[in-house]
Design an enzyme around this catalytic site. Structure first.
Site, PDB file in Angstrom:
ATOM      1  N   LYS A 236     -84.352 -58.389  61.323  1.00 41.33           N
ATOM      2  CA  LYS A 236     -83.557 -58.200  60.107  1.00 41.33           C
ATOM      3  C   LYS A 236     -84.286 -57.285  59.129  1.00 41.33           C
ATOM      4  CE  LYS A 236     -83.659 -60.688  56.453  1.00 41.33           C
ATOM      5  NZ  LYS A 236     -83.646 -61.765  55.435  1.00 41.33           N
ATOM      6  N   ASP A 254     -78.340 -61.180  57.753  1.00 46.10           N
ATOM      7  CA  ASP A 254     -78.877 -62.209  56.853  1.00 46.10           C
ATOM      8  C   ASP A 254     -77.912 -63.389  56.812  1.00 46.10           C
ATOM      9  OD1 ASP A 254     -76.748 -61.367  55.338  1.00 46.10           O
ATOM     10  OD2 ASP A 254     -77.919 -61.064  53.497  1.00 46.10           O
TER      11      ASP A 254
END
Length: 368
Positions: A236, A254
């Site tokens: 991420k 997320d």
């Protein structure tokens, strides 16, 4: 004399009868000739029948050869499809290795929705969100790749607003990876205390600064495989840096992204890597970075976790989860956050496009 005359009469009668029967006797040879002609014709036809019989025999002899050749050719036709399953999976498997899973994994469409319909709906949602958030951008303040990677690591388990209020003091004291690598941990902990989990975060940012200094000459690498080796940096964080600091497409999965793509039934996956793969397969690679911004922005402003503002949602007609939140338009408007609700955003120094669209910068730490 009488006998002689009588005998002459009978002889004459016999000759007369013989004369009358003569034609019939002459016709007999003609009949015999016609019968002979018929026999000759029959004889002539017989060879034709024999020839036909010969042809049939020849055909009969040839047909087994054709059947035999057909039988020989049949296995060749059956073998052709058998080669495809043996080759195609190998190519597909080879394509999967060494690449981001988003390129290879196809999502399962929701019940009653075809794969094509899912792709069209997902892309239309992204287009609609692009019109609602034309100024969408990363909501972390940064001026260079080093600041972005540190800020992204710090954003775990807290808001971007809190990070933006904390990093000015951190970067003022430690502007380079070399500076932060040589920092006293206790001093860094004190600065990062407002972000939560400050001890673990201090260890991560000092560790990644040392790795940048020792392994990459103090520069943030622009490759996924290098970024994920840094302490505290996962996929991420790596995609945030690649997409916003280097312009390389990536999907940022997320908590907001995970929640919305499942709510929209783009995928049923729960693992971040699998979500990245499934959603990435719905869009062109060039859309990935902006798609991430659109989805995350929508999750923060309208499609909230507990009370989504369904009545104020611009993509309500496309959302299979419509009705989970407030559907009354007036009540839904009161749930809007940040610039959509007239409140400050999360960046202290947002892009000019955001300000031009009516967005308000966030206040510094301790203000108000």
């Amino acid at each position: 004399m009488k006998k002689t005359a009588a005998s002459k009469k009978s002889a004459a009668a016999d000759r007369a009868s013989t004369t009358e029967e003569a034609p019939a006797t002459e016709g007999a040879p003609a009949a015999r000739k016609s019968a002979a002609a018929k026999k000759a014709a029959t004889v002539k036809k017989a060879p034709a029948k024999k020839a036909a019989t010969v042809k049939k025999a020849a055909t009969a002899k040839k047909s087994p050869a054709k059947k035999a050749s057909a039988k020989k050719a049949a296995p060749l036709k059956r073998q052709a499809p058998a080669k495809k399953p043996a080759v195609v999976p190998k190519k597909a498997t080879a394509a999967v290795k060494g690449v981001a899973p988003a390129k290879t994994v196809a999502p399962k469409p929701p019940r009653g929705e075809s794969r094509t319909a899912l792709v069209r709906r997902a892309r239309r949602i992204n287009r609609e969100l692009a019109e609602v958030y034309p100024y969408a951008h990363p909501e972390l303040d940064f001026e260079n790749p080093f600041q972005l990677v540190v800020a992204t690591v710090l954003s775990a388990q807290t808001t971007d607003l809190r990070v933006n209020q904390t990093t000015p003091a951190l970067f003022a004291k430690y502007p380079t990876p070399e500076d932060l690598a040589a920092a006293v941990p206790e001093e860094v902990e004190e600065i990062l205390r407002p972000t939560g989990f400050f001890r673990a975060k201090t260890k991560s940012v000092i560790g990644l600064s040392k790795a940048l200094t020792e392994d990459f000459g103090g520069e943030v690498p622009g490759r996924l495989e290098d970024l994920v080796k840094l302490p505290g940096v996962g996929r991420k964080t790596a995609f945030v840096v690649l997409g916003n600091a280097f312009g390389r497409p990536g999907i940022t999965v997320d908590t907001h992204f995970q929640r919305l793509v499942r709510r929209w039934r783009w995928t049923e996956e729960t693992d971040p890597d699998k979500i990245e793969a499934a959603v990435g397969a719905l869009f062109p690679k060039s859309d990935w970075t902006d798609l991430s911004h659109h989805v995350i922005w929508h999750g923060r402003r309208i499609c909230h976790a507990r009370k989504p503002a369904c009545g104020a949602c611009p993509i309500a007609p496309l959302c299979p989860a419509f009705g989970e939140g407030e559907t009354d338009p007036e009540k839904a408007k009161k749930l809007l956050k940040y610039e959509k609700g007239g409140f400050p955003g999360q960046r202290l120094k947002p892009p000019q496009a955001y300000l031009d669209a009516g967005g308000k910068p966030a206040p510094p730490l301790g203000a108000g």
